[in-house]
Design an enzyme around this catalytic site. Structure first.
Site, PDB file in Angstrom:
ATOM      1  N   PHE A 117       0.799  -1.218   0.000  1.00 51.58           N
ATOM      2  CA  PHE A 117       0.000   0.000   0.000  1.00 51.58           C
ATOM      3  C   PHE A 117       0.838   1.277   0.000  1.00 51.58           C
ATOM      4  O   PHE A 117       0.294   2.384  -0.036  1.00 51.58           O
ATOM      5  CB  PHE A 117      -0.950   0.013   1.202  1.00 51.58           C
ATOM      6  CG  PHE A 117      -0.260  -0.084   2.554  1.00 51.58           C
ATOM      7  CD1 PHE A 117       0.273   1.035   3.169  1.00 51.58           C
ATOM      8  CD2 PHE A 117      -0.130  -1.310   3.178  1.00 51.58           C
ATOM      9  CE1 PHE A 117       0.910   0.947   4.396  1.00 51.58           C
ATOM     10  CE2 PHE A 117       0.503  -1.412   4.414  1.00 51.58           C
ATOM     11  CZ  PHE A 117       1.030  -0.282   5.026  1.00 51.58           C
ATOM     12  N   ARG A 152      -3.029   7.886  20.416  1.00 51.43           N
ATOM     13  CA  ARG A 152      -3.383   6.732  19.574  1.00 51.43           C
ATOM     14  C   ARG A 152      -4.788   6.240  19.891  1.00 51.43           C
ATOM     15  O   ARG A 152      -5.519   5.822  18.996  1.00 51.43           O
ATOM     16  CB  ARG A 152      -2.373   5.595  19.779  1.00 51.43           C
ATOM     17  CG  ARG A 152      -0.972   5.904  19.287  1.00 51.43           C
ATOM     18  CD  ARG A 152      -0.807   5.829  17.800  1.00 51.43           C
ATOM     19  NE  ARG A 152      -0.981   4.495  17.261  1.00 51.43           N
ATOM     20  CZ  ARG A 152      -0.682   4.153  16.010  1.00 51.43           C
ATOM     21  NH1 ARG A 152      -0.199   5.046  15.158  1.00 51.43           N
ATOM     22  NH2 ARG A 152      -0.885   2.932  15.587  1.00 51.43           N
ATOM     23  N   THR A 155      -6.103   1.542  13.159  1.00 53.38           N
ATOM     24  CA  THR A 155      -5.621   1.866  11.811  1.00 53.38           C
ATOM     25  C   THR A 155      -6.731   1.681  10.780  1.00 53.38           C
ATOM     26  O   THR A 155      -6.915   2.523   9.896  1.00 53.38           O
ATOM     27  CB  THR A 155      -4.412   0.970  11.463  1.00 53.38           C
ATOM     28  OG1 THR A 155      -3.398   1.171  12.450  1.00 53.38           O
ATOM     29  CG2 THR A 155      -3.861   1.290  10.085  1.00 53.38           C
ATOM     30  N   ARG A 164     -10.817   8.522  13.806  1.00 54.83           N
ATOM     31  CA  ARG A 164     -11.006   7.675  12.624  1.00 54.83           C
ATOM     32  C   ARG A 164     -12.400   7.038  12.624  1.00 54.83           C
ATOM     33  O   ARG A 164     -13.032   6.894  11.577  1.00 54.83           O
ATOM     34  CB  ARG A 164      -9.910   6.603  12.572  1.00 54.83           C
ATOM     35  CG  ARG A 164      -8.543   7.183  12.189  1.00 54.83           C
ATOM     36  CD  ARG A 164      -7.427   6.194  12.432  1.00 54.83           C
ATOM     37  NE  ARG A 164      -6.151   6.650  11.877  1.00 54.83           N
ATOM     38  CZ  ARG A 164      -4.990   6.053  12.123  1.00 54.83           C
ATOM     39  NH1 ARG A 164      -4.925   5.005  12.922  1.00 54.83           N
ATOM     40  NH2 ARG A 164      -3.873   6.526  11.575  1.00 54.83           N
ATOM     41  N   ASN A 196      -7.581   7.264   6.229  1.00 53.76           N
ATOM     42  CA  ASN A 196      -8.017   7.259   7.624  1.00 53.76           C
ATOM     43  C   ASN A 196      -7.698   8.550   8.389  1.00 53.76           C
ATOM     44  O   ASN A 196      -7.477   8.530   9.597  1.00 53.76           O
ATOM     45  CB  ASN A 196      -7.523   6.001   8.354  1.00 53.76           C
ATOM     46  CG  ASN A 196      -6.012   5.924   8.394  1.00 53.76           C
ATOM     47  OD1 ASN A 196      -5.330   6.833   7.932  1.00 53.76           O
ATOM     48  ND2 ASN A 196      -5.484   4.848   8.952  1.00 53.76           N
ATOM     49  N   HIS A 240      -2.520  10.916  11.017  1.00 55.49           N
ATOM     50  CA  HIS A 240      -1.376  10.125  11.476  1.00 55.49           C
ATOM     51  C   HIS A 240      -1.079  10.459  12.925  1.00 55.49           C
ATOM     52  O   HIS A 240      -1.211  11.619  13.331  1.00 55.49           O
ATOM     53  CB  HIS A 240      -0.130  10.443  10.632  1.00 55.49           C
ATOM     54  CG  HIS A 240       1.143  10.003  11.295  1.00 55.49           C
ATOM     55  ND1 HIS A 240       1.587   8.703  11.250  1.00 55.49           N
ATOM     56  CD2 HIS A 240       2.027  10.673  12.083  1.00 55.49           C
ATOM     57  CE1 HIS A 240       2.706   8.604  11.960  1.00 55.49           C
ATOM     58  NE2 HIS A 240       2.993   9.777  12.469  1.00 55.49           N
TER      59      HIS A 240
HETATM   60  N1  UDP Z   1      -2.307   1.587   5.486  1.00 58.17           N
HETATM   61  C1  UDP Z   1      -3.023   1.091   4.402  1.00 58.17           C
HETATM   62  N2  UDP Z   1      -3.225  -0.269   4.306  1.00 58.17           N
HETATM   63  C2  UDP Z   1      -2.780  -1.141   5.258  1.00 58.17           C
HETATM   64  C3  UDP Z   1      -2.075  -0.637   6.359  1.00 58.17           C
HETATM   65  C4  UDP Z   1      -1.844   0.743   6.434  1.00 58.17           C
HETATM   66  O1  UDP Z   1      -3.448   1.848   3.532  1.00 58.17           O
HETATM   67  O2  UDP Z   1      -3.001  -2.352   5.124  1.00 58.17           O
HETATM   68  C5  UDP Z   1      -2.085   3.034   5.588  1.00 58.17           C
HETATM   69  C6  UDP Z   1      -3.039   3.645   6.609  1.00 58.17           C
HETATM   70  O3  UDP Z   1      -3.499   4.895   6.099  1.00 58.17           O
HETATM   71  C7  UDP Z   1      -2.162   3.824   7.830  1.00 58.17           C
HETATM   72  C8  UDP Z   1      -0.817   4.136   7.180  1.00 58.17           C
HETATM   73  O4  UDP Z   1      -0.781   3.319   6.029  1.00 58.17           O
HETATM   74  O5  UDP Z   1      -2.630   4.861   8.670  1.00 58.17           O
HETATM   75  C9  UDP Z   1       0.387   3.861   8.055  1.00 58.17           C
HETATM   76  O6  UDP Z   1       0.304   2.512   8.504  1.00 58.17           O
HETATM   77  P1  UDP Z   1       0.574   2.151  10.027  1.00 58.17           P
HETATM   78  O7  UDP Z   1       0.667   0.672  10.133  1.00 58.17           O
HETATM   79  O8  UDP Z   1       1.715   2.958  10.543  1.00 58.17           O
HETATM   80  O9  UDP Z   1      -0.804   2.584  10.752  1.00 58.17           O
HETATM   81  P2  UDP Z   1      -1.094   3.796  11.775  1.00 58.17           P
HETATM   82  O10 UDP Z   1       0.120   3.926  12.662  1.00 58.17           O
HETATM   83  O11 UDP Z   1      -1.328   5.028  10.945  1.00 58.17           O
HETATM   84  O12 UDP Z   1      -2.325   3.403  12.534  1.00 58.17           O
HETATM   85 MG    MG Z   2       2.087   4.261  12.084  1.00 59.89          MG
END
Ligand code: UDP
Ligand code: MG
Length: 145
Positions: free
Chosen positions: A53, A81, A87, A98, A108, A111
């Site tokens: 992704f 968080r 996520t 979110r 979403n 960040h």
């Molecule tokens: N993301 C995505 N597909 C996935 C996992 C993550 O599009 O399967 C995107 C999503 O927008 C996420 C960002 O990549 O917020 C960063 O991923 P991370 O695992 O760091 O999640 P976060 O810390 O933002 O919850």
């Molecule tokens: Mg992250």
């Protein structure tokens, strides 16, 4: 370190998201709106570079301006968080950012740093000029026991 992402600024959610951190009692130490350079985003998301992704994430983050912020206070990373939600927004509880404003994982809304260590790294990337140090003697006395 938080960034209100491109689509969220366009959707007019900037004030709503800032309001939640302000009302909770956290202290705003830095904020700016910017079009995030690709080099900055690549450093910010270096640990996700190999994920399928990743190209979509980079495109989303560059599709418009983002609002970068630093919020300080007790357990700011961990509680932040929780305020963000999961996520995947479909797994986010109503009442979270979110969970209230998004549906698809790739869009979403916001960040948030996942640890104090990554917060410090990300603050260095997004705010090389540093954050603003100030005290809130009256407010802190009302928020913290
Ligand atoms: N993301 C995505 N597909 C996935 C996992 C993550 O599009 O399967 C995107 C999503 O927008 C996420 C960002 O990549 O917020 C960063 O991923 P991370 O695992 O760091 O999640 P976060 O810390 O933002 O919850
Ligand atoms: Mg992250």
């Amino acid at each position: 370190m938080y960034s209100i992402r491109a689509g969220s600024v366009e959707r007019g959610l900037t004030g709503e998201i800032i309001k939640r951190f302000e009302q909770r009692g956290y202290k705003l130490a830095a904020i700016k709106i910017l079009k995030a350079p690709e080099t900055l985003l690549k450093a910010h998301y270096a640990d996700l570079a190999g994920k399928p992704f990743f190209p979509h994430l980079m495109a989303y983050m560059q599709s418009g301006p983002v609002v970068a912020m630093v919020w300080e206070g007790k357990e700011a990373v961990k509680t932040g968080r929780v305020m963000l939600g999961a996520t995947n927004p479909l797994a986010s509880a109503p009442g979270t950012i979110r969970g209230d404003y998004s549906i698809d994982i790739g869009h979403n809304i916001v960040h948030g740093s996942d640890s104090v260590e990554s917060a410090n790294k990300e603050i260095g990337l997004w705010f090389p000029e540093g954050v603003v140090e100030y005290t809130r003697p009256h407010v802190d006395a009302l928020i913290y026991e």
